[in-house]
Design a protein around this motif. Structure first.
Motif, short mmCIF file in Angstrom:
data_model
loop_
_atom_site.label_atom_id
_atom_site.label_comp_id
_atom_site.label_asym_id
_atom_site.label_seq_id
_atom_site.Cartn_x
_atom_site.Cartn_y
_atom_site.Cartn_z
N HIS A 1 0.83 -1.20 0.00
CA HIS A 1 0.00 0.00 0.00
C HIS A 1 0.86 1.25 0.00
O HIS A 1 0.49 2.27 -0.58
N HIS A 2 2.02 1.21 0.63
CA HIS A 2 2.93 2.36 0.67
C HIS A 2 3.90 2.35 -0.50
O HIS A 2 4.85 3.11 -0.53
N THR A 3 3.67 1.47 -1.47
CA THR A 3 4.43 1.37 -2.71
C THR A 3 5.94 1.21 -2.51
O THR A 3 6.74 1.64 -3.33
N VAL A 4 6.33 0.60 -1.42
CA VAL A 4 7.75 0.32 -1.20
C VAL A 4 8.15 -0.89 -2.03
O VAL A 4 9.24 -0.96 -2.57
N LEU A 5 7.25 -1.86 -2.14
CA LEU A 5 7.54 -3.07 -2.91
C LEU A 5 6.62 -3.15 -4.12
O LEU A 5 5.43 -2.89 -4.03
N ASP A 6 7.20 -3.52 -5.23
CA ASP A 6 6.42 -3.73 -6.44
C ASP A 6 5.79 -5.13 -6.39
O ASP A 6 6.28 -6.02 -5.70
N GLU A 7 4.76 -5.30 -7.16
CA GLU A 7 4.12 -6.61 -7.25
C GLU A 7 5.11 -7.63 -7.79
O GLU A 7 5.90 -7.35 -8.69
N GLY A 8 5.10 -8.81 -7.20
CA GLY A 8 5.96 -9.88 -7.68
C GLY A 8 7.34 -9.96 -7.04
O GLY A 8 8.11 -10.85 -7.37
N VAL A 9 7.66 -9.05 -6.12
CA VAL A 9 8.96 -9.14 -5.46
C VAL A 9 8.90 -10.22 -4.38
O VAL A 9 7.82 -10.61 -3.93
N HIS A 10 10.06 -10.69 -3.98
CA HIS A 10 10.13 -11.73 -2.95
C HIS A 10 10.07 -11.08 -1.57
O HIS A 10 10.82 -10.14 -1.29
N PHE A 11 9.17 -11.60 -0.73
CA PHE A 11 8.91 -10.98 0.57
C PHE A 11 8.66 -12.07 1.61
O PHE A 11 7.99 -13.06 1.32
N ILE A 12 9.20 -11.86 2.80
CA ILE A 12 8.92 -12.74 3.94
C ILE A 12 8.55 -11.85 5.12
O ILE A 12 9.18 -10.84 5.38
N GLU A 13 7.48 -12.24 5.80
CA GLU A 13 6.97 -11.46 6.93
C GLU A 13 7.60 -11.95 8.23
O GLU A 13 7.73 -13.15 8.45
N LYS A 14 8.04 -11.00 9.05
CA LYS A 14 8.57 -11.32 10.38
C LYS A 14 7.41 -11.55 11.33
O LYS A 14 6.37 -10.92 11.15
N PRO A 15 7.56 -12.34 12.33
CA PRO A 15 8.72 -13.20 12.60
C PRO A 15 8.65 -14.45 11.72
O PRO A 15 7.57 -14.86 11.28
N PHE A 16 9.80 -15.03 11.46
CA PHE A 16 9.86 -16.25 10.67
C PHE A 16 10.86 -17.21 11.31
O PHE A 16 11.78 -16.79 12.00
N SER A 17 10.64 -18.48 11.08
CA SER A 17 11.55 -19.49 11.60
C SER A 17 12.74 -19.63 10.65
O SER A 17 12.67 -19.23 9.49
N ASN B 1 13.74 -22.34 9.35
CA ASN B 1 13.31 -23.25 8.28
C ASN B 1 12.51 -22.51 7.21
O ASN B 1 12.68 -22.75 6.02
N ARG B 2 11.64 -21.63 7.64
CA ARG B 2 10.85 -20.85 6.68
C ARG B 2 11.75 -19.91 5.89
O ARG B 2 11.59 -19.75 4.68
N LEU B 3 12.72 -19.30 6.57
CA LEU B 3 13.67 -18.42 5.88
C LEU B 3 14.49 -19.21 4.86
O LEU B 3 14.65 -18.77 3.72
N ALA B 4 14.98 -20.37 5.26
CA ALA B 4 15.78 -21.19 4.36
C ALA B 4 14.97 -21.59 3.13
O ALA B 4 15.47 -21.54 1.99
N ALA B 5 13.71 -21.95 3.31
CA ALA B 5 12.86 -22.34 2.19
C ALA B 5 12.62 -21.16 1.26
O ALA B 5 12.63 -21.30 0.03
N LYS B 6 12.42 -19.99 1.84
CA LYS B 6 12.16 -18.80 1.03
C LYS B 6 13.42 -18.39 0.25
O LYS B 6 13.33 -18.05 -0.93
N VAL B 7 14.57 -18.46 0.88
CA VAL B 7 15.83 -18.15 0.20
C VAL B 7 16.04 -19.12 -0.96
O VAL B 7 16.40 -18.72 -2.07
N ARG B 8 15.79 -20.40 -0.73
CA ARG B 8 15.91 -21.40 -1.79
C ARG B 8 14.98 -21.06 -2.94
O ARG B 8 15.36 -21.12 -4.12
N ALA B 9 13.74 -20.68 -2.64
CA ALA B 9 12.78 -20.34 -3.68
C ALA B 9 13.23 -19.12 -4.48
O ALA B 9 13.09 -19.09 -5.71
N VAL B 10 13.79 -18.15 -3.82
CA VAL B 10 14.28 -16.94 -4.50
C VAL B 10 15.43 -17.28 -5.42
O VAL B 10 15.52 -16.79 -6.55
#
Length: 69
Positions: free
Chosen positions: A40-56, A58-67
């Motif tokens: 909403h504040h237009t900091v991120l464009d649609e389709g960018v890789h994003f992870i919401e805090k807090p995260f484990s 394992n979740r971070l590792a999976a997201k990094v792998r996906a990126v």
């Protein structure tokens, strides 16, 4: 991996500077704010890789792998 909200510049500005130096760089944004609030504040464009805090770790590792894939 960069936070969206930082002092001096936001994560998007930081990523843009890195992209100028390393055009093939992959970026994963993180924030304690929800993706909807960030978008909403237009900091991120649609389709960018994003992870919401807090995260484990394992979740971070999976997201990094996906990126990277």
């Amino acid at each position: 991996l960069t936070d969206v909200v930082m002092p001096e510049m936001n994560g998007r500005e930081f990523a843009d500077q890195l992209n100028g130096l390393f055009p093939e760089i992959k970026v994963l944004f993180m924030s304690g704010y929800t993706a909807n609030v960030i978008a909403h504040h237009t900091v991120l464009d649609e389709g960018v890789h994003f992870i919401e805090k807090p995260f484990s770790i394992n979740r971070l590792a999976a997201k990094v792998r996906a990126v990277l894939e």
